[in-house]
Write an enzyme that holds these catalytic residues in place. Structure first.
Site, short mmCIF file in Angstrom:
data_model
loop_
_atom_site.label_atom_id
_atom_site.label_comp_id
_atom_site.label_asym_id
_atom_site.label_seq_id
_atom_site.Cartn_x
_atom_site.Cartn_y
_atom_site.Cartn_z
CE LYS A 118 44.13 37.14 38.17
NZ LYS A 118 43.14 36.51 39.09
CD GLU A 156 40.89 29.66 36.78
OE1 GLU A 156 41.17 30.73 37.35
OE2 GLU A 156 41.38 28.57 37.13
CB SER A 197 44.74 44.34 40.21
OG SER A 197 43.75 44.69 39.25
#
Length: 384
Positions: A83, A105, A369
């Site tokens: 991210k 969010e 990830s």
């Protein structure tokens, strides 16, 4: 057509937001061409986030399951997931536009933490929306966001998960559009958001491709989990033009009723959600269905429009992994390789282990990830 991947994508938003997305699109195109901005971003990704991330050959796992397993280690990045690639880029883009406030969010909390981190680094005001269910499941990440200076607003409406957090963030953006940038965490939302996020995440695929080219071969298959789809698009873009099998793995949950899974591409239909036309899960009355996954980051009834296009063209195979298989993979990687994966990434691994015969003797790259620290309460707490 501009803003579309085939027939998917577009801008299905209130008129009050049209100037904001047009401003974003214009700034994004200028940002990509600005040498100083690109150099600064590259330096931050290297010196702050920890890029490039390595690829690890999972020797013991490979020996145990009969295929060569390679892991793209996004879990080693600052904040523990992919991210940060996107949040650093979009936070810089926010300042590039002259805005001082960002909203976001989050489901699993990783995007919220990464957004709060980028905001702290660049001196931006930050508000994070998170569903009440996810707040309970991901309490450590909530504490991290607050520690980093972000305001966490708990959403106690609807299913109280990621979909509802996005709805709340969109309402905030409509109200404060002149001063605020909505830092979307996945390849979803109205144009240009899917392309913005894919652009910042495509560094994953570029690095992975370079790794294999330096060694004179490509993987036979590239596998990634898919919720909204940012980590998958990030790695797929490095291989989409090659003769490499691409596989996206959705959350199969515990059963076949909509409330027991999040198989948007597998069982959904085209429709409009959060400003874009893509696949989503909805009933005969057009109401978006509640979904379930043991991993909060995959708990989303929609998917990015680029994934919808890749599904329809057949370039990517989209499949699923059940909760119990994801948990099993979580344990296996931890015990055989000393790497604790996020439950999201465990779905990609779980699919591989469940279908080991199909991949026998093949070279398989999995995008790891994120790391699984955030999920220990779920896994060890017996939520399954």
């Amino acid at each position: 057509m501009k803003g579309f991947y085939g027939k998917y994508g577009g801008r299905f938003i209130p008129e009050t937001l049209i100037p904001a997305v047009e401003e974003l699109e214009e700034a994004f195109e200028a940002f990509k061409k600005d040498e100083y901005a690109q150099k600064e971003l590259d330096e931050l990704l290297e010196s702050y986030a920890g890029r490039p991330t390595p690829i690890t050959y999972a020797k013991r796992m490979s020996e145990a399951y009969g295929f060569e397993l390679y892991l793209k280690r996004e879990d080693l990045l600052h904040t523990g997931a992919h991210k940060i690639n996107n949040t650093l880029g979009q936070a810089m883009l926010t300042k590039f536009m002259g805005k001082k406030r960002i909203i976001a969010e989050t489901g699993a909390g990783q995007h919220g933490v990464a957004t709060a981190t980028a905001a702290a680094l660049l001196g931006l005001e930050c508000v994070i929306y998170m569903g009440a269910v996810d707040v309970e499941r991901q309490a450590p990440n909530v504490k991290r966001m607050k520690l980093l200076g972000a305001e966490v607003r708990i959403v106690d409406e609807g299913s109280r998960t990621l979909k509802d957090a996005i709805n709340a963030a969109l309402k905030d953006w409509v109200t404060n559009v002149k001063t605020t940038h909505y830092l979307i965490g996945s390849v979803v939302g109205p144009h240009p958001f899917p392309e913005v996020v894919a652009y910042f995440q495509s560094v994953i695929g570029r690095e992975a491709r370079e790794y294999f080219e330096e060694r004179g071969f490509y993987p036979d298959a590239v596998v990634a989990c898919v919720g909204g789809g940012s980590n998958a698009i990030g790695i797929f873009r490095g291989f989409v033009d090659l003769d490499v099998e691409l596989i996206g793995v959705e959350a199969g949950g515990t059963g076949d009723d909509p409330g027991e899974h999040a198989r948007t591409l597998g069982l959904g239909k085209p429709g409009i959600l959060h400003g874009a036309f893509s696949y989503l899960l909805y009933d005969e009355n057009g109401q978006v269905l509640p979904v379930h996954s043991v991993s909060a980051g995959l708990d989303y009834p929609g998917v990015g429009p680029e994934h919808a296009y890749l599904k329809d063209t057949g370039r990517v195979e989209y499949t699923y992994c059940r909760d119990e298989d994801a948990l099993s993979a979580f344990m296996e990687l931890s015990r055989l390789e000393g790497i604790i994966p996020a439950l999201e990434s465990s779905h990609a691994l779980g699919f591989l282990l469940k279908n080991r015969e199909r991949f026998e003797g093949k070279k398989v790259l999995v995008n790891l990830s994120g790391r699984g620290d955030k999920d220990l309460g779920i896994v060890l707490g017996g939520e399954l």
